[in-house]
Design a protein around this motif. Sequence first.
Motif, PDB file in Angstrom:
ATOM      1  N   ALA A  21       0.821  -1.209   0.000  1.00  0.00           N
ATOM      2  CA  ALA A  21       0.000   0.000   0.000  1.00  0.00           C
ATOM      3  C   ALA A  21       0.857   1.262   0.000  1.00  0.00           C
ATOM      4  O   ALA A  21       1.869   1.340   0.712  1.00  0.00           O
ATOM      5  N   PRO A  22       0.479   2.272  -0.771  1.00  0.00           N
ATOM      6  CA  PRO A  22       1.281   3.505  -0.843  1.00  0.00           C
ATOM      7  C   PRO A  22       1.335   4.259   0.481  1.00  0.00           C
ATOM      8  O   PRO A  22       2.347   4.896   0.788  1.00  0.00           O
ATOM      9  N   GLY A  23       0.275   4.194   1.273  1.00  0.00           N
ATOM     10  CA  GLY A  23       0.288   4.886   2.556  1.00  0.00           C
ATOM     11  C   GLY A  23       1.312   4.310   3.509  1.00  0.00           C
ATOM     12  O   GLY A  23       1.957   5.042   4.273  1.00  0.00           O
ATOM     13  N   LEU A  24       1.485   3.003   3.481  1.00  0.00           N
ATOM     14  CA  LEU A  24       2.484   2.346   4.327  1.00  0.00           C
ATOM     15  C   LEU A  24       3.888   2.744   3.906  1.00  0.00           C
ATOM     16  O   LEU A  24       4.748   3.040   4.751  1.00  0.00           O
ATOM     17  N   ALA A  25       4.138   2.758   2.598  1.00  0.00           N
ATOM     18  CA  ALA A  25       5.457   3.143   2.100  1.00  0.00           C
ATOM     19  C   ALA A  25       5.804   4.579   2.480  1.00  0.00           C
ATOM     20  O   ALA A  25       6.931   4.874   2.898  1.00  0.00           O
ATOM     21  N   ARG A  26       4.841   5.477   2.342  1.00  0.00           N
ATOM     22  CA  ARG A  26       5.093   6.874   2.684  1.00  0.00           C
ATOM     23  C   ARG A  26       5.356   7.032   4.182  1.00  0.00           C
ATOM     24  O   ARG A  26       6.221   7.807   4.608  1.00  0.00           O
ATOM     25  N   LEU A  27       4.603   6.297   5.001  1.00  0.00           N
ATOM     26  CA  LEU A  27       4.791   6.369   6.450  1.00  0.00           C
ATOM     27  C   LEU A  27       6.164   5.847   6.840  1.00  0.00           C
ATOM     28  O   LEU A  27       6.863   6.454   7.670  1.00  0.00           O
ATOM     29  N   ALA A  28       6.578   4.737   6.250  1.00  0.00           N
ATOM     30  CA  ALA A  28       7.890   4.171   6.562  1.00  0.00           C
ATOM     31  C   ALA A  28       9.013   5.136   6.175  1.00  0.00           C
ATOM     32  O   ALA A  28       9.965   5.340   6.929  1.00  0.00           O
ATOM     33  N   GLU A  29       8.889   5.727   5.001  1.00  0.00           N
ATOM     34  CA  GLU A  29       9.907   6.673   4.543  1.00  0.00           C
ATOM     35  C   GLU A  29      10.003   7.883   5.472  1.00  0.00           C
ATOM     36  O   GLU A  29      11.106   8.329   5.820  1.00  0.00           O
ATOM     37  N   THR A  30       8.857   8.399   5.882  1.00  0.00           N
ATOM     38  CA  THR A  30       8.842   9.604   6.710  1.00  0.00           C
ATOM     39  C   THR A  30       9.364   9.330   8.117  1.00  0.00           C
ATOM     40  O   THR A  30      10.188  10.096   8.648  1.00  0.00           O
ATOM     41  N   LEU A  31       8.922   8.234   8.729  1.00  0.00           N
ATOM     42  CA  LEU A  31       9.326   7.950  10.108  1.00  0.00           C
ATOM     43  C   LEU A  31      10.760   7.446  10.209  1.00  0.00           C
ATOM     44  O   LEU A  31      11.364   7.492  11.286  1.00  0.00           O
ATOM     45  N   SER A  32      11.324   6.978   9.093  1.00  0.00           N
ATOM     46  CA  SER A  32      12.711   6.491   9.119  1.00  0.00           C
ATOM     47  C   SER A  32      13.703   7.607   9.415  1.00  0.00           C
ATOM     48  O   SER A  32      14.863   7.344   9.741  1.00  0.00           O
ATOM     49  N   SER A  33      13.254   8.862   9.324  1.00  0.00           N
ATOM     50  CA  SER A  33      14.144   9.987   9.630  1.00  0.00           C
ATOM     51  C   SER A  33      14.406  10.114  11.128  1.00  0.00           C
ATOM     52  O   SER A  33      15.362  10.786  11.529  1.00  0.00           O
ATOM     53  N   PHE A  35      -1.121  11.387   1.161  1.00  0.00           N
ATOM     54  CA  PHE A  35      -0.511  10.557   2.200  1.00  0.00           C
ATOM     55  C   PHE A  35       0.627  11.288   2.901  1.00  0.00           C
ATOM     56  O   PHE A  35       0.915  11.034   4.067  1.00  0.00           O
ATOM     57  N   SER A  36       1.290  12.187   2.186  1.00  0.00           N
ATOM     58  CA  SER A  36       2.376  12.939   2.807  1.00  0.00           C
ATOM     59  C   SER A  36       1.859  13.803   3.953  1.00  0.00           C
ATOM     60  O   SER A  36       2.550  13.998   4.965  1.00  0.00           O
ATOM     61  N   THR A  37       0.649  14.316   3.831  1.00  0.00           N
ATOM     62  CA  THR A  37       0.057  15.102   4.915  1.00  0.00           C
ATOM     63  C   THR A  37      -0.104  14.241   6.156  1.00  0.00           C
ATOM     64  O   THR A  37       0.312  14.628   7.259  1.00  0.00           O
ATOM     65  N   ALA A  38      -0.687  13.058   5.981  1.00  0.00           N
ATOM     66  CA  ALA A  38      -0.896  12.161   7.123  1.00  0.00           C
ATOM     67  C   ALA A  38       0.426  11.678   7.697  1.00  0.00           C
ATOM     68  O   ALA A  38       0.575  11.537   8.920  1.00  0.00           O
ATOM     69  N   ALA A  39       1.403  11.427   6.832  1.00  0.00           N
ATOM     70  CA  ALA A  39       2.713  10.971   7.305  1.00  0.00           C
ATOM     71  C   ALA A  39       3.398  12.043   8.146  1.00  0.00           C
ATOM     72  O   ALA A  39       3.996  11.747   9.191  1.00  0.00           O
ATOM     73  N   ASN A  40       3.327  13.297   7.717  1.00  0.00           N
ATOM     74  CA  ASN A  40       3.960  14.382   8.467  1.00  0.00           C
ATOM     75  C   ASN A  40       3.249  14.648   9.785  1.00  0.00           C
ATOM     76  O   ASN A  40       3.886  14.981  10.793  1.00  0.00           O
ATOM     77  N   VAL A  41       1.926  14.508   9.793  1.00  0.00           N
ATOM     78  CA  VAL A  41       1.179  14.632  11.051  1.00  0.00           C
ATOM     79  C   VAL A  41       1.628  13.543  12.021  1.00  0.00           C
ATOM     80  O   VAL A  41       1.862  13.800  13.211  1.00  0.00           O
ATOM     81  N   THR A  42       1.758  12.326  11.518  1.00  0.00           N
ATOM     82  CA  THR A  42       2.217  11.213  12.365  1.00  0.00           C
ATOM     83  C   THR A  42       3.618  11.471  12.892  1.00  0.00           C
ATOM     84  O   THR A  42       3.917  11.209  14.067  1.00  0.00           O
TER      85      THR A  42
END
Length: 249
Positions: free
Chosen positions: A13-25, A132-139
Amino acid sequence: MRILLSNDDGYFAPGLARLAETLSSIAEITVVAPERDRSGASNSLTLDRPLSLHKSHNGFYYVNGTPTDCVHLAVTGMLDDLPDMVVSGINDGANMGDDTIYSGTVAAATEGFLLGIPSIAVSLVSTSNGNFSTAANVTLDIVKGFIQKKFHVPILLNVNVPDIPQEQLQGLEVTRLGRRHKAESVIKSVSPRGEAVYWVGAAGAAQDAGEGTDFFTVQNNRVSVTPLQIDLTRYDQMGYLKDWLGLSC
């Protein structure tokens, strides 16, 4: 910090990939997710067969089971060290009000919570804009807040993010769950073999969606954050039930 990611839309799922990329920082990320879409799986565990764990080309692990299976397997058997947090998402669609009862996204976070790990379920209230980038950054901001100031009690959060660019968000609000009307009727069809088949109908419209609810907050372009609990006891009926059963002193 170690974060275990899961979802109910599947490891691709694209949302999972975006979340993983964002939180890996900010954290060491391990992804364990279902091998296929398991939306609506709720808190089900697979007990009638063994589970298989495989690693995808992108480093994500996937399991032939439910979201709950994924978190349970990772925490109780796969990982050498407990994660500091479980994050489930980003779901492609809302998980508000009664949705939380059926949601596999919420279920994955709930399993982490039941295993003693702070957990967050994240959903994009999708209107097909794909922010998804919006939700990833909020997370990311919520997780950073957790790192800076730990909660003094166990935490299970349900986060719903409007499907809009981040600059259009009107802030964040702590909410309660709203309520939906009853779901629409099943849709009857006929299979190529002439057999009657049924599709589950769509979720009902919001019924309890006033100020303070997750529905109201998202509708007004704010992020909804709802603290959840697992205790389903209806305490206000206990006295009446004792009377009804003739158990009162």
